[in-house]
Design an enzyme around this catalytic site. Structure first.
Site, PDB file in Angstrom:
ATOM      1  N   ASP A  88       0.582  -1.112  -0.080  1.00 26.59           N
ATOM      2  CA  ASP A  88      -0.192  -0.472   0.216  1.00 26.59           C
ATOM      3  C   ASP A  88       1.197   1.328  -0.189  1.00 26.59           C
ATOM      4  OD1 ASP A  88      -1.220  -1.993   1.128  1.00 26.59           O
ATOM      5  OD2 ASP A  88      -3.079  -0.415   1.300  1.00 26.59           O
ATOM      6  N   HIS A  90      -0.737   4.763  -0.352  1.00 26.06           N
ATOM      7  CA  HIS A  90      -1.926   5.665  -0.344  1.00 26.06           C
ATOM      8  C   HIS A  90      -1.379   7.011  -0.418  1.00 26.06           C
ATOM      9  CE1 HIS A  90      -5.293   3.030   1.319  1.00 26.06           C
ATOM     10  NE2 HIS A  90      -4.195   1.879   2.207  1.00 26.06           N
ATOM     11  N   ASP A 116      -3.953  -0.064  -4.220  1.00 30.03           N
ATOM     12  CA  ASP A 116      -3.800   1.173  -3.151  1.00 30.03           C
ATOM     13  C   ASP A 116      -3.789   2.611  -2.933  1.00 30.03           C
ATOM     14  OD1 ASP A 116      -6.090  -0.339  -2.042  1.00 30.03           O
ATOM     15  OD2 ASP A 116      -5.774  -0.211  -0.110  1.00 30.03           O
ATOM     16  N   ASP A 119      -6.034   7.532  -2.300  1.00 30.79           N
ATOM     17  CA  ASP A 119      -7.105   7.549  -1.019  1.00 30.79           C
ATOM     18  C   ASP A 119      -6.355   7.374   0.226  1.00 30.79           C
ATOM     19  OD1 ASP A 119      -9.473   7.391  -1.945  1.00 30.79           O
ATOM     20  OD2 ASP A 119      -9.628   4.907  -1.575  1.00 30.79           O
ATOM     21  N   ARG A 120      -6.383   7.915   1.240  1.00 28.99           N
ATOM     22  CA  ARG A 120      -6.391   8.312   3.130  1.00 28.99           C
ATOM     23  C   ARG A 120      -5.068   9.438   2.513  1.00 28.99           C
ATOM     24  NH1 ARG A 120      -8.064   3.071   4.885  1.00 28.99           N
ATOM     25  NH2 ARG A 120     -10.198   3.459   6.538  1.00 28.99           N
ATOM     26  N   ASN A 148      -7.953  -3.023  -3.135  1.00 29.82           N
ATOM     27  CA  ASN A 148      -9.702  -2.225  -3.115  1.00 29.82           C
ATOM     28  C   ASN A 148     -10.356  -0.851  -2.742  1.00 29.82           C
ATOM     29  OD1 ASN A 148      -7.997  -2.217  -0.761  1.00 29.82           O
ATOM     30  ND2 ASN A 148     -10.362  -2.066   1.006  1.00 29.82           N
ATOM     31  N   HIS A 149      -8.862   0.213  -2.750  1.00 33.49           N
ATOM     32  CA  HIS A 149      -9.091   1.300  -3.475  1.00 33.49           C
ATOM     33  C   HIS A 149      -8.953   1.593  -4.621  1.00 33.49           C
ATOM     34  CE1 HIS A 149      -9.080   3.308   0.876  1.00 33.49           C
ATOM     35  NE2 HIS A 149      -9.315   1.820   1.734  1.00 33.49           N
ATOM     36  N   HIS A 200      -3.213  -7.940  -3.759  1.00 35.92           N
ATOM     37  CA  HIS A 200      -3.480  -6.811  -2.720  1.00 35.92           C
ATOM     38  C   HIS A 200      -4.254  -7.815  -1.677  1.00 35.92           C
ATOM     39  CE1 HIS A 200      -4.182  -3.480  -0.717  1.00 35.92           C
ATOM     40  NE2 HIS A 200      -5.671  -4.062  -0.332  1.00 35.92           N
ATOM     41  N   ARG A 249     -14.585  -7.071   8.030  1.00 36.75           N
ATOM     42  CA  ARG A 249     -14.855  -6.076   7.470  1.00 36.75           C
ATOM     43  C   ARG A 249     -16.143  -6.149   7.095  1.00 36.75           C
ATOM     44  NH1 ARG A 249      -9.735  -3.537   5.261  1.00 36.75           N
ATOM     45  NH2 ARG A 249      -7.409  -5.299   5.562  1.00 36.75           N
ATOM     46  N   HIS A 276      -2.754  -4.774   2.263  1.00 37.66           N
ATOM     47  CA  HIS A 276      -3.898  -4.109   2.278  1.00 37.66           C
ATOM     48  C   HIS A 276      -4.374  -4.009   4.204  1.00 37.66           C
ATOM     49  CE1 HIS A 276      -8.279  -4.834   1.723  1.00 37.66           C
ATOM     50  NE2 HIS A 276      -8.643  -5.945   2.058  1.00 37.66           N
TER      51      HIS A 276
END
Length: 343
Positions: A88, A90, A116, A119-120, A148-149, A200, A249, A276
């Site tokens: 990740d 991000h 990923d 995001d964030r 997943n992002h 991921h 989740r 992840h």
């Protein structure tokens, strides 16, 4: 008439060569600008660089076409070693630049990224554009998997949509959609020399053989159930003897060590590399082993959400030996959070 046809054919070929040179020149200029930009004076962890909405449109379209030409399960041969596997990011653009500066840029070194990208973090757009541009320039050196992002719904919730609107107040929706279109074409996994599976999230009860991954049709959104969902959402579970269970989740599955080992044996795998998750026992070292060394989780965004964690990248050399390349956070937060999953 024959001479005229030959002349027209030559002109077409020449135009194609010129277009290709223009594409390479454009992508190279964007890469150089992002890689050479200084750090912001007010926020030392952020790179002082801007990509325009037109650049986003062009690069995303190039990337979508390139991703579409690849299999959903990318196969990387022994001859393509050494290679780095990256977790990740991000939006941590500075981590990515440091990785390329220290270990060599694509074209010199090879990389598999596990998703990923956005995001964030605050520079997801620039991170995605640098990766897309490098991939288009060196598709046999930089391989991108979907996380997943990299999805319409997730980016609406966790920041990337808002980032695009903030950076392009009038056309932010369109900028976001250009990137989402590229995301919808991304491959889902990579298989290294038939022995190391990279994705991921994790494994799936919907896989009977690894070739099943190639049956995922693209472009696609990430569904709420099924193989494409599990590859970006599923997680290993520390509890023993759970087999497959519904994930905490609220989407996809969790699985235990025995399930991981059985999956590896059934598919002839030595190792599964996934991302992840970031938890308290990954703060130092940025990685975590599962199932007696048959699976490893890596996380490559340093000081994620102020956790003070290390960034880890898995390096596999030409002899198939593995080691971890670590980056320490620039400004680590002393506060240590409880175990936390990355959505």
């Amino acid at each position: 008439m024959i001479h005229e046809a030959e002349r027209n054919g030559n002109e077409t070929e020449e135009e194609s060569d010129n277009a290709d040179q223009e594409r390479i020149s454009f992508l190279t200029s964007v890469v150089q600008r992002i890689m050479n930009a200084p750090m912001q004076k007010t926020t030392p962890t952020m790179v002082d660089v801007v990509v325009t909405k037109e650049e986003v449109r062009i690069i995303s379209n190039y990337a979508a076409a390139s991703f579409a030409s690849q299999n959903s399960l990318m196969r990387i041969t022994e001859e393509q070693l050494p290679i780095c596997v990256v977790g990740d990011l991000h939006g941590h653009l500075s981590n990515l630049r440091d990785l390329f500066s220290i270990n060599g840029p694509p074209g010199v070194s090879r990389y598999v990224f596990l998703g990923d990208y956005v995001d964030r973090g605050r520079q997801g757009l620039e991170t995605a554009m640098l990766l897309f541009a490098y991939h288009c320039l060196h598709p046999d050196h930089l391989f991108l998997c979907r996380g997943n992002h990299e999805d319409y719904n997730t980016t609406l919730t966790y920041g990337f949509y808002d980032e695009c609107r903030l950076k392009e107040p009038k056309k932010g929706d369109l900028v976001w959609l250009h990137v989402i279109n590229a995301f919808n074409h991304l491959p889902f996994a990579a298989l290294l020399f038939d022995k190391v599976l990279c994705m991921h999230g994790g494994i799936s009860p919907h896989i009977t053989k690894l070739d099943d991954i190639d049956c995922i049709a693209r472009p696609t959104f990430i569904p709420a159930f099924g193989l494409a969902c599990d590859l970006v959402w599923s997680d290993p579970e520390d509890s023993k003897n759970i087999g497959w269970s519904l994930s905490a989740r609220g989407i996809s599955f969790s699985y235990d060590d025995v399930t991981i080992e059985k999956f590896c044996e059934a598919n002839g795998l030595d190792l599964i590399v996934r991302a992840h998750q970031i938890s308290s026992d990954m703060i130092k070292g940025g990685h975590k082993w599962h199932a007696n060394g048959r699976m490893v989780t890596i996380f490559s965004a340093a000081n994620y959400l102020g956790m003070g964690n290390d960034s880890a990248v898995l390096h596999i050399n030409e002899h198939k030996n593995v080691q971890f390349l670590l980056q320490r956070p620039i400004r680590a937060t002393l506060k240590r959070s409880k175990s936390r999953n990355s959505a």
